[in-house]
Structures are given as structure tokens and as C-alpha cells.
Design a protein around this motif. Structure first.
Motif, PDB file in Angstrom:
ATOM      1  N   ASP A 125      -1.600 -13.897  10.775  1.00 50.93           N
ATOM      2  CA  ASP A 125      -2.926 -13.523  10.296  1.00 50.93           C
ATOM      3  C   ASP A 125      -3.244 -12.078  10.703  1.00 50.93           C
ATOM      4  O   ASP A 125      -2.868 -11.640  11.789  1.00 50.93           O
ATOM      5  CB  ASP A 125      -3.995 -14.445  10.880  1.00 50.93           C
ATOM      6  N   PRO A 126      -3.940 -11.337   9.826  1.00 50.38           N
ATOM      7  CA  PRO A 126      -4.384  -9.995  10.225  1.00 50.38           C
ATOM      8  C   PRO A 126      -5.298 -10.071  11.444  1.00 50.38           C
ATOM      9  O   PRO A 126      -6.035 -11.042  11.626  1.00 50.38           O
ATOM     10  CB  PRO A 126      -5.148  -9.493   8.996  1.00 50.38           C
TER      11      PRO A 126
ATOM     12  N   ILE B 167       3.543  -5.313   7.721  1.00 53.84           N
ATOM     13  CA  ILE B 167       2.495  -5.237   6.706  1.00 53.84           C
ATOM     14  C   ILE B 167       2.658  -6.444   5.794  1.00 53.84           C
ATOM     15  O   ILE B 167       3.748  -6.706   5.274  1.00 53.84           O
ATOM     16  CB  ILE B 167       2.574  -3.924   5.905  1.00 53.84           C
TER      17      ILE B 167
ATOM     18  N   ASP C   9      -0.295  -8.647   0.990  1.00 56.51           N
ATOM     19  CA  ASP C   9      -1.485  -8.067   0.376  1.00 56.51           C
ATOM     20  C   ASP C   9      -1.727  -6.622   0.796  1.00 56.51           C
ATOM     21  O   ASP C   9      -2.728  -6.006   0.428  1.00 56.51           O
ATOM     22  CB  ASP C   9      -2.721  -8.908   0.691  1.00 56.51           C
ATOM     23  N   GLY C  10      -0.800  -6.070   1.597  1.00 58.50           N
ATOM     24  CA  GLY C  10      -0.918  -4.678   2.013  1.00 58.50           C
ATOM     25  C   GLY C  10      -1.637  -4.466   3.322  1.00 58.50           C
ATOM     26  O   GLY C  10      -1.743  -3.328   3.799  1.00 58.50           O
ATOM     27  N   ASP C  11      -2.120  -5.556   3.931  1.00 60.16           N
ATOM     28  CA  ASP C  11      -2.828  -5.434   5.207  1.00 60.16           C
ATOM     29  C   ASP C  11      -1.856  -5.519   6.375  1.00 60.16           C
ATOM     30  O   ASP C  11      -1.047  -6.451   6.441  1.00 60.16           O
ATOM     31  CB  ASP C  11      -3.876  -6.546   5.354  1.00 60.16           C
ATOM     32  N   PRO C  12      -1.900  -4.559   7.314  1.00 59.13           N
ATOM     33  CA  PRO C  12      -1.091  -4.679   8.529  1.00 59.13           C
ATOM     34  C   PRO C  12      -1.463  -5.956   9.285  1.00 59.13           C
ATOM     35  O   PRO C  12      -2.624  -6.366   9.306  1.00 59.13           O
ATOM     36  CB  PRO C  12      -1.455  -3.430   9.326  1.00 59.13           C
ATOM     37  N   ALA C  13      -0.478  -6.586   9.891  1.00 60.10           N
ATOM     38  CA  ALA C  13      -0.714  -7.837  10.612  1.00 60.10           C
ATOM     39  C   ALA C  13       0.331  -7.965  11.714  1.00 60.10           C
ATOM     40  O   ALA C  13       1.306  -7.219  11.775  1.00 60.10           O
ATOM     41  CB  ALA C  13      -0.627  -9.030   9.654  1.00 60.10           C
TER      42      ALA C  13
ATOM     43  N   THR D 223      -0.745  -4.741  14.891  1.00 59.20           N
ATOM     44  CA  THR D 223      -2.201  -4.772  14.899  1.00 59.20           C
ATOM     45  C   THR D 223      -2.741  -5.399  16.177  1.00 59.20           C
ATOM     46  O   THR D 223      -3.799  -4.991  16.670  1.00 59.20           O
ATOM     47  CB  THR D 223      -2.742  -5.533  13.676  1.00 59.20           C
TER      48      THR D 223
ATOM     49  N   GLU E 184      -8.796   2.997  12.378  1.00 57.81           N
ATOM     50  CA  GLU E 184      -8.558   2.869  10.935  1.00 57.81           C
ATOM     51  C   GLU E 184      -7.053   2.934  10.710  1.00 57.81           C
ATOM     52  O   GLU E 184      -6.396   3.906  11.112  1.00 57.81           O
ATOM     53  CB  GLU E 184      -9.255   3.989  10.176  1.00 57.81           C
TER      54      GLU E 184
ATOM     55  N   ASN F  79      -1.255   3.007   6.001  1.00 58.90           N
ATOM     56  CA  ASN F  79       0.111   2.572   5.701  1.00 58.90           C
ATOM     57  C   ASN F  79       0.940   3.751   5.177  1.00 58.90           C
ATOM     58  O   ASN F  79       0.532   4.423   4.226  1.00 58.90           O
ATOM     59  CB  ASN F  79       0.108   1.467   4.653  1.00 58.90           C
TER      60      ASN F  79
END
Length: 276
Positions: A163-164, A190, A193-197, A201, A216, A219
């Protein structure tokens, strides 16, 4: 990321996996302080006694190395037969193989310790951020935080994508931009969906909490890390690599300074396509 690995393989127009008669073609993520040609000379000049290689099957003694700007392009190069195998840190290689059964481990090489550190531009702001990150990393190392996150996200990852991480917001605090690449899953990860996790993170979130910083995430490809810092696009990059015992740091250009290491490995795994 698992779906992405499968998609890369599905898009391959022709598969490789057969070594040339006297040369093994090896893929590496691009190093930022040495050219592909000079890297080749250095690697071929290292006495075999300097490392231990355990290989699943025969491979020629000759080696040729090819740089790739991202893990995605390197996997595509492997699938197309541009290279016979690719070199990755142990945990990254295990992730690739675990998430696509078309790949297998072909060799294990025991090396000098490799370290990942956060990188900053060598200026006043970079020096300040380096000090802040160092204090936080030392605290996380001493209180077991780094070990716990390593266990959760890398050594014993859960099934599926992590999970992110939700970053805390600190009113009135400074906001810094930190680059992540997704090119060393699940260390630098990453999601689809393109979100780092995952580990990257989680570590950055804990550093931000200790330092009371807003973060912030940006990518980028791993090959763009130094350029992102020098241009001012980001204030920090999640990782640069250093190997103990090297006279010069292949991955750290002049003008870049590093934090304390937060991740280490001493085994490089080679990944290849399974024989059909």
C-alpha cells in the motif's frame, strides 16, 4: 508492477537467452559516473579472485556489458535477446523472478558490500539536507526502524503490491522534492497506478516525521538522477549506489553528496529467460 513485468514480456517480439560462443552479454542499470565502455574495461580487469560466482549452468568466460536507463528497458532488452542476462541486487532479482515465471536466476555473485544512500546537490541546501537525513537515518537504524521496514517491504514482502504510504503534513514546514525511480523494486518501488509505495516511501515518511518536513515525490528514470539534482528539479534523490573497495564511485558524479547508507547487499543475482 507484476502486471507491468508480464506486459513487458508479452510485448517482446523475439526472445533471447542464447549466449554467443565466447561472450556472455550482460545488462546493467546505467551508472552515472562511468561510461559503458569504461565500465567494461574495469569489469574485465577485475581478477576473478575478487569475487565468488556460483552459476547454474555453463557460461563463457568472456563478458560484454550494456547499460540501460531503467529496469523496464533492461527487461525489454533481455526479452529481445540484446543481452543474455541482467545483473540486479539479490532482493530485486528475487522480486522480478517471483512476479514472472518466464525468468529465472542464472548465477549468484558474492561481492564487496554495496550501499544505497540518498543524494543531494553539493551546495548549502544540499549540505543542510544531508545533515537532516543523516540524523534521521541514524535514529531509524538505532531504534530498529530500518530493519523493521526492510522486513516488511523487502525481505518478507506481502502478496501483491504494498500500500502507498501516507505522508504527514506539517503546517508551515518546508517542502522538499524527492526523486524516486521504481527501478529497484521493492527497495525503490512505484505501483501500477504510478504512485510510489513500499520501502522507499516508508523510509522517506519516517525521515520526514523525524525532521518535520513535507515531502513531494517525483518519479524519474534512474539515469536521470544526477540531472534532476543539478537542474534543481528535485532537492534529493532516493538512491545512489556505492560499492566498498572501489577506487572511484561508478554511480556518483562530482557535485553529488551522499547521506548515511540505509540499505546494503553483498550478493548480485543474474536473471535470464528460462529456456524454451
Amino acid at each position: 508492477m507484476k502486471k507491468l513485468l508480464c506486459a513487458i514480456l508479452a510485448l517482446t517480439l523475439m526472445a533471447g537467452g542464447v549466449c554467443a560462443a565466447d561472450t556472455l552479454k550482460v545488462g546493467e542499470l546505467s551508472k552515472l559516473n562511468i561510461t559503458q565502455e569504461d565500465f567494461q574495461k574495469v569489469m574485465l580487469g577485475i581478477p576473478t579472485a575478487k569475487f565468488q560466482e556460483f552459476r547454474k549452468s555453463y557460461a563463457p568466460d568472456g563478458r560484454s556489458y550494456r547499460f540501460y536507463d531503467s529496469l523496464m528497458t533492461m527487461l525489454m532488452g533481455l526479452n529481445r535477446g540484446e543481452v543474455d542476462e541482467i545483473n540486479l541486487p539479490k532482493d530485486v532479482a528475487n522480486y522480478v523472478v517471483r512476479n514472472n515465471d518466464a525468468y529465472e536466476i542464472s548465477a549468484i555473485t558474492v561481492t564487496n558490500p554495496n550501499y544505497l544512500s540518498a543524494g543531494f546537490k553539493d551546495d548549502e541546501k544540499g549540505q543542510e539536507l544531508k545533515s537532516v537525513f543523516n540524523d534521521a537515518i541514524i535514529t531509524l537504524d538505532n531504534n530498529g526502524g530500518l530493519a523493521s521496514m526492510n522486513l516488511t517491504y523487502i525481505s518478507e514482502p506481502r502478496v501483491g503490491e504494498p500500500d502507498p504510504v501516507i505522508f504527514e503534513k506539517f503546517d508551515g514546514a518546508e517542502t522538499i522534492k524527492v526523486a524516486v525511480t521504481g527501478d529497484l523494486p521493492t527497495i525503490d518501488f512505484i505501483a501500477e497506478d504510478g504512485d510510489p509505495a513500499g520501502f522507499n516511501t516508508a523510509v522517506l515518511s519516517e525521515i520526514a516525521k523525524l525532521a518535520k518536513l513535507n515531502v513531494e515525490l517525483v518519479n524519474i528514470d534512474s539515469s536521470a538522477r544526477a540531472a534532476a539534482l543539478v537542474s534543481g528539479r528535485v532537492d534529493a534523490v532516493f538512491w545512489f549506489q556505492v560499492r566498498a573497495g572501489d577506487e572511484s564511485h561508478f554511480d556518483v558524479p562530482d557535485g553529488i553528496i551522499l547521506s548515511q547508507p540505509y540499505y546494503t547487499w553483498d550478493e548480485v543475482y543474474s536473471v535470464r529467460l528460462k529456456a524454451k
